[in-house]
Structure formats: structure tokens, C-alpha cells
Design an enzyme around this catalytic site. Structure first.
Site, PDB file in Angstrom:
ATOM      1  N   TRP A  26      49.655  10.801 111.952  1.00  0.00           N
ATOM      2  CA  TRP A  26      48.434  10.748 111.144  1.00  0.00           C
ATOM      3  C   TRP A  26      48.575  11.615 109.897  1.00  0.00           C
ATOM      4  O   TRP A  26      48.195  11.185 108.795  1.00  0.00           O
ATOM      5  CB  TRP A  26      47.217  11.177 111.958  1.00  0.00           C
ATOM      6  CG  TRP A  26      45.950  10.909 111.207  1.00  0.00           C
ATOM      7  CD1 TRP A  26      45.237   9.745 111.192  1.00  0.00           C
ATOM      8  CD2 TRP A  26      45.278  11.803 110.327  1.00  0.00           C
ATOM      9  NE1 TRP A  26      44.165   9.871 110.349  1.00  0.00           N
ATOM     10  CE2 TRP A  26      44.157  11.123 109.806  1.00  0.00           C
ATOM     11  CE3 TRP A  26      45.506  13.116 109.924  1.00  0.00           C
ATOM     12  CZ2 TRP A  26      43.269  11.707 108.913  1.00  0.00           C
ATOM     13  CZ3 TRP A  26      44.630  13.702 109.025  1.00  0.00           C
ATOM     14  CH2 TRP A  26      43.521  13.003 108.525  1.00  0.00           C
ATOM     15  N   GLY A  97      52.709  29.260 120.677  1.00  0.00           N
ATOM     16  CA  GLY A  97      52.990  30.357 121.598  1.00  0.00           C
ATOM     17  C   GLY A  97      52.900  31.729 120.965  1.00  0.00           C
ATOM     18  O   GLY A  97      53.284  32.725 121.574  1.00  0.00           O
ATOM     19  N   LEU A 129      42.009  15.531 122.394  1.00  0.00           N
ATOM     20  CA  LEU A 129      43.038  14.501 122.538  1.00  0.00           C
ATOM     21  C   LEU A 129      43.476  14.340 123.996  1.00  0.00           C
ATOM     22  O   LEU A 129      43.797  13.245 124.438  1.00  0.00           O
ATOM     23  CB  LEU A 129      44.240  14.863 121.659  1.00  0.00           C
ATOM     24  CG  LEU A 129      45.377  13.884 121.561  1.00  0.00           C
ATOM     25  CD1 LEU A 129      44.909  12.568 120.953  1.00  0.00           C
ATOM     26  CD2 LEU A 129      46.512  14.472 120.723  1.00  0.00           C
ATOM     27  N   TYR A 137      39.512  24.113 123.839  1.00  0.00           N
ATOM     28  CA  TYR A 137      38.200  24.194 123.186  1.00  0.00           C
ATOM     29  C   TYR A 137      37.157  24.838 124.095  1.00  0.00           C
ATOM     30  O   TYR A 137      36.337  25.633 123.631  1.00  0.00           O
ATOM     31  CB  TYR A 137      37.753  22.813 122.704  1.00  0.00           C
ATOM     32  CG  TYR A 137      38.584  22.326 121.549  1.00  0.00           C
ATOM     33  CD1 TYR A 137      38.606  23.016 120.337  1.00  0.00           C
ATOM     34  CD2 TYR A 137      39.373  21.185 121.655  1.00  0.00           C
ATOM     35  CE1 TYR A 137      39.387  22.588 119.280  1.00  0.00           C
ATOM     36  CE2 TYR A 137      40.152  20.747 120.597  1.00  0.00           C
ATOM     37  CZ  TYR A 137      40.147  21.454 119.408  1.00  0.00           C
ATOM     38  OH  TYR A 137      40.924  21.034 118.354  1.00  0.00           O
TER      39      TYR A 137
END
Length: 163
Positions: A26, A97, A129, A137
């Protein structure tokens, strides 16, 4: 040190790889087109002095149906409630990380809050996703909408968090 810029044709996108092909593709094939059509605005992180993209996020507008939200949040709202959608957020594998994901998210919060002074939305929304993104989140204060991968936070809560 990273510098955040609106995506432009001068940015180097080909080496970007976050481990999610959908997000990589994308960025390379659709992000500039989406900006030109005013369907999404993408912001990139580059190391100072570089045009190589290390991370990016994209915004677009959306709405939430009053019925999707808990009654205490939807009370007094119109049938549809304006929101900003964090459509994509990705960090190149070279930088994963290192604790930069939350920093990138906060950067997106700050930009959305600045925009909110102009376009006024009530919620910050993400469509995770996958399960890993959903967990990320939730860890950062988002609440899930049952039966979907969509999560939200009130803009006013984000503003308090960053104050």
C-alpha cells in the site's frame, strides 16, 4: 533521530518492509495516489538527513454508528459520529523491537489532535489488521467494538493522556 514528514515523491519507499506485505505494498503503490485524491494522508518517519522511510501512518475520515458504542459514550450523539481513522501504522523491521511502535502511535495522536482543532472529531479509530495489532491497540487504551477488529479512543482521552 527520526523526522516526520508528509509523504512525497522524494521519499524512498522500495526498501520499506514491516513484515506485513499488505502494508508494504500500500505504501509503495497507493499512498501517493490516495493523497492526490484526498482519500488518505500519509506521514513518514525518516532518519534525519535521509529520505528512506523507516515508518509511516495514514489517516482518513470515518464515522461510527451510535449503536456501535456503549450507551454512555453515544448518549446525545447524532446517529453517526465523526472520527479520524488511523488507516495504517507500520514500522520497518529494522526498527522493530526497540519500543518505537508506541512512539509512532503517540506521534499519530499528536498530529490527529492538531487536526482536530480544525476538523473536530470525537473519536480516534483503528481497524486492526490482525490479532497482534488488536492487542497492541488495546494495550494503548483502545476499546474494541464487539464483533469486529475496529477499536476506538475518545479524542478527549487522548488529549488528557498527552497533556
Amino acid at each position: 533521530m527520526f523526522v516526520c514528514h508528509p509523504l512525497s515523491r522524494e521519499h524512498e519507499l522500495e526498501s520499506f518492509s514491516c513484515g506485513k506485505e499488505e502494508l508494504d505494498t500500500w505504501l509503495r503503490t497507493s499512498a501517493l495516489h490516495a493523497r492526490a485524491n484526498n482519500t488518505a494522508a500519509t506521514f513518514v518517519w525518516c532518519e534525519e538527513g535521509s529520505r528512506e522511510v523507516a515508518a509511516y501512518y495514514s489517516f482518513t475520515s470515518t464515522t461510527l454508528a451510535r449503536e456501535e458504542l456503549p450507551k454512555n459514550l453515544a448518549r446525545g450523539s447524532m446517529h453517526t459520529i465523526p472520527a479520524v481513522l488511523l488507516a495504517r501504522l507500520a514500522l520497518d523491521t529494522r526498527y522493530q523491537g526497540q519500543g518505537l511502535g508506541p512512539v509512532l502511535l503517540v506521534d499519530s495522536f499528536e498530529r490527529a489532535l492538531a487536526g482536530n482543532e480544525i476538523f473536530a472529531v470525537r473519536f480516534f479509530v483503528v481497524d486492526a489488521l490482525d490479532d497482534d495489532a488488536h492487542t497492541f491497540y488495546e494495550k494503548h487504551g483502545f476499546r474494541g467494538i464487539p464483533g469486529s477488529m475496529r477499536l476506538y479512543r475518545k479524542m478527549s482521552d487522548i488529549a488528557k493522556t498527552l497533556a
